[in-house]
Structure formats: structure tokens, C-alpha cells
Design a protein around this motif. Structure first.
Motif, PDB file in Angstrom:
ATOM      1  N   ALA A  39       0.426  -0.973  -0.296  1.00 47.14           N
ATOM      2  CA  ALA A  39      -0.181  -0.145  -0.299  1.00 47.14           C
ATOM      3  C   ALA A  39       1.079   1.792  -0.591  1.00 47.14           C
ATOM      4  O   ALA A  39       1.932   1.410   0.494  1.00 47.14           O
ATOM      5  CB  ALA A  39      -1.018   0.007   1.065  1.00 47.14           C
ATOM      6  N   GLY A  40       0.718   2.003  -0.267  1.00 48.35           N
ATOM      7  CA  GLY A  40       1.037   3.615  -0.282  1.00 48.35           C
ATOM      8  C   GLY A  40       0.470   4.971  -1.428  1.00 48.35           C
ATOM      9  O   GLY A  40      -0.517   4.253  -2.217  1.00 48.35           O
ATOM     10  N   LYS A  41       1.472   5.900  -1.524  1.00 49.18           N
ATOM     11  CA  LYS A  41       0.610   6.912  -2.931  1.00 49.18           C
ATOM     12  C   LYS A  41       1.383   7.292  -4.230  1.00 49.18           C
ATOM     13  O   LYS A  41       2.838   7.296  -4.166  1.00 49.18           O
ATOM     14  CB  LYS A  41       1.025   8.087  -1.221  1.00 49.18           C
ATOM     15  CG  LYS A  41       0.107   9.356  -2.227  1.00 49.18           C
ATOM     16  CD  LYS A  41       0.212  10.625  -1.853  1.00 49.18           C
ATOM     17  CE  LYS A  41       0.058  11.879  -2.231  1.00 49.18           C
ATOM     18  NZ  LYS A  41      -0.449  12.715  -1.661  1.00 49.18           N
ATOM     19  N   THR A  43       3.604   8.564  -6.398  1.00 52.72           N
ATOM     20  CA  THR A  43       3.632   9.310  -6.906  1.00 52.72           C
ATOM     21  C   THR A  43       4.485   9.914  -8.427  1.00 52.72           C
ATOM     22  O   THR A  43       4.788  10.987  -8.476  1.00 52.72           O
ATOM     23  CB  THR A  43       5.151   9.857  -5.509  1.00 52.72           C
ATOM     24  OG1 THR A  43       6.112   8.892  -6.194  1.00 52.72           O
ATOM     25  CG2 THR A  43       4.465   9.807  -4.619  1.00 52.72           C
ATOM     26  N   ILE A  58       5.041   4.205  -6.762  1.00 52.59           N
ATOM     27  CA  ILE A  58       4.645   4.231  -5.592  1.00 52.59           C
ATOM     28  C   ILE A  58       4.931   5.046  -4.041  1.00 52.59           C
ATOM     29  O   ILE A  58       6.559   3.845  -4.155  1.00 52.59           O
ATOM     30  CB  ILE A  58       3.905   2.877  -5.416  1.00 52.59           C
ATOM     31  CG1 ILE A  58       2.665   2.235  -6.347  1.00 52.59           C
ATOM     32  CG2 ILE A  58       2.637   3.238  -3.465  1.00 52.59           C
ATOM     33  CD1 ILE A  58       1.493   1.156  -6.109  1.00 52.59           C
ATOM     34  N   GLN A  59       5.139   5.711  -3.681  1.00 53.77           N
ATOM     35  CA  GLN A  59       5.778   5.902  -1.962  1.00 53.77           C
ATOM     36  C   GLN A  59       4.968   4.987  -0.621  1.00 53.77           C
ATOM     37  O   GLN A  59       4.042   4.896  -0.743  1.00 53.77           O
ATOM     38  CB  GLN A  59       5.228   7.564  -1.656  1.00 53.77           C
ATOM     39  CG  GLN A  59       6.983   7.826  -1.038  1.00 53.77           C
ATOM     40  CD  GLN A  59       8.252   7.470  -1.159  1.00 53.77           C
ATOM     41  OE1 GLN A  59       8.269   7.972  -2.170  1.00 53.77           O
ATOM     42  NE2 GLN A  59       8.665   7.510  -0.422  1.00 53.77           N
ATOM     43  N   HIS A  60       5.769   4.648   0.211  1.00 54.02           N
ATOM     44  CA  HIS A  60       5.949   3.290   1.469  1.00 54.02           C
ATOM     45  C   HIS A  60       5.809   4.320   2.068  1.00 54.02           C
ATOM     46  O   HIS A  60       7.532   4.831   2.246  1.00 54.02           O
ATOM     47  CB  HIS A  60       5.542   2.445   0.645  1.00 54.02           C
ATOM     48  CG  HIS A  60       6.044   1.713  -0.491  1.00 54.02           C
ATOM     49  ND1 HIS A  60       4.391   1.543  -0.771  1.00 54.02           N
ATOM     50  CD2 HIS A  60       6.404   1.410  -1.829  1.00 54.02           C
ATOM     51  CE1 HIS A  60       4.599   0.287  -1.676  1.00 54.02           C
ATOM     52  NE2 HIS A  60       5.606   0.827  -2.725  1.00 54.02           N
ATOM     53  N   SER A  65      10.011   3.170  -1.669  1.00 53.55           N
ATOM     54  CA  SER A  65       9.136   2.860  -3.122  1.00 53.55           C
ATOM     55  C   SER A  65       9.275   2.367  -3.906  1.00 53.55           C
ATOM     56  O   SER A  65      10.216   1.344  -3.386  1.00 53.55           O
ATOM     57  CB  SER A  65       9.842   4.520  -3.107  1.00 53.55           C
ATOM     58  OG  SER A  65      10.372   4.565  -4.267  1.00 53.55           O
ATOM     59  N   LEU A  80      -3.149   8.820  -6.051  1.00 52.57           N
ATOM     60  CA  LEU A  80      -3.792   7.921  -5.622  1.00 52.57           C
ATOM     61  C   LEU A  80      -3.362   7.749  -4.589  1.00 52.57           C
ATOM     62  O   LEU A  80      -2.023   6.627  -4.539  1.00 52.57           O
ATOM     63  CB  LEU A  80      -3.905   7.279  -6.803  1.00 52.57           C
ATOM     64  CG  LEU A  80      -5.375   6.618  -6.694  1.00 52.57           C
ATOM     65  CD1 LEU A  80      -6.462   7.406  -6.518  1.00 52.57           C
ATOM     66  CD2 LEU A  80      -5.617   5.526  -8.003  1.00 52.57           C
ATOM     67  N   GLN A  81      -4.145   7.301  -3.713  1.00 53.31           N
ATOM     68  CA  GLN A  81      -3.553   6.026  -2.586  1.00 53.31           C
ATOM     69  C   GLN A  81      -4.071   4.797  -2.554  1.00 53.31           C
ATOM     70  O   GLN A  81      -4.854   4.332  -3.274  1.00 53.31           O
ATOM     71  CB  GLN A  81      -4.535   6.046  -1.279  1.00 53.31           C
ATOM     72  CG  GLN A  81      -3.831   6.268  -0.002  1.00 53.31           C
ATOM     73  CD  GLN A  81      -2.090   6.529   0.845  1.00 53.31           C
ATOM     74  OE1 GLN A  81      -2.346   7.452   0.177  1.00 53.31           O
ATOM     75  NE2 GLN A  81      -1.567   5.588   1.048  1.00 53.31           N
TER      76      GLN A  81
END
Length: 121
Positions: A39-41, A43, A58-60, A65, A80-81
Motif C-alpha cells: 500500500a502507498g501513494k 507519486t 509508489i511511495q511507502h 518506494s 492516488l492512495q
């Protein structure tokens, strides 16, 4: 403690090499699902980085990442998350010699061997 999952179902065709391959390569067919390994955002979602084709980052937590390259189609949008296991892209061969997912895990921007974090299979 992050709980990583494989981002694609295919066969491993390229290993991480220190100073060489910055991640692993997973074989697939165009259109195969690519999922968030944790899970993450999101970027980055785009094709502006040469050699990576259609790319998602995706940043965690903990400065980690994950990087998903050569996609055919990006589904997740920047900002987006996303949940672990959520479909974020479709596998492709953008900027690659064959359909495959190039997958990296980076700590503070430095590539580390994803096989050390992914579950054995």
C-alpha cells in the motif's frame, strides 16, 4: 513492518544486479494485471523517464518506494492512495524488448534487491 506481495504473476526472467539491473524483470503477456506490491501513494504516473516506458512509482512508509516499468496502460493516477494487491496497471512492452514488468524497490532512492523483501515463491 511492510508486507510485500508479487506485483505480477509471471516467471522471473531478470535478477537484481548491484550496479547493473536496478530491479527484477517478470515475464508476462500484454494486458496482464500489475498490482501494487504494498500500500502507498502514487507519486509518479507517466512516460517521461527514458528507458522505463509507461511508469508508476509508489511511495511507502520508511522511505521505501516501488517502481513498475514498461506497462501497456497505467490505471492508477498520480496522488492516488492504493492498497496492497490493487490493480494499478496492465503489463506491456513500452520501452522494452519484450512484454515484461520491470520492478524495483528503492530505499531513500537507492535500489535494493526486491527478492529480499518479496515472499519466496
Amino acid at each position: 513492518q511492510l508486507n510485500w506481495t508479487w506485483p505480477s504473476q509471471g516467471r522471473l526472467i531478470g535478477q537484481f544486479v548491484e550496479g547493473g539491473n536496478k530491479g527484477i524483470d517478470i515475464e508476462g503477456k500484454i494486458g496482464d494485471a500489475v498490482v501494487a506490491a504494498e500500500a502507498g501513494k502514487v507519486t509518479y504516473a507517466g512516460s517521461g523517464i527514458r528507458g522505463y516506458g509507461n511508469l508508476l512509482i509508489i511511495q511507502h512508509p520508511n522511505g521505501l518506494s516501488s517502481v513498475y516499468a514498461h506497462n501497456d496502460r497505467l490505471i492508477a493516477k498520480e496522488g492516488l492512495q492504493v492498497a496492497r494487491g490493487q490493480k494499478i496497471a496492465e503489463l506491456g512492452n513500452s520501452d522494452a524488448d519484450q512484454p515484461k514488468l520491470h520492478f524495483e524497490i528503492r530505499r531513500q532512492g537507492k535500489p535494493i534487491d526486491p527478492l529480499k523483501l518479496l515472499p519466496a515463491r
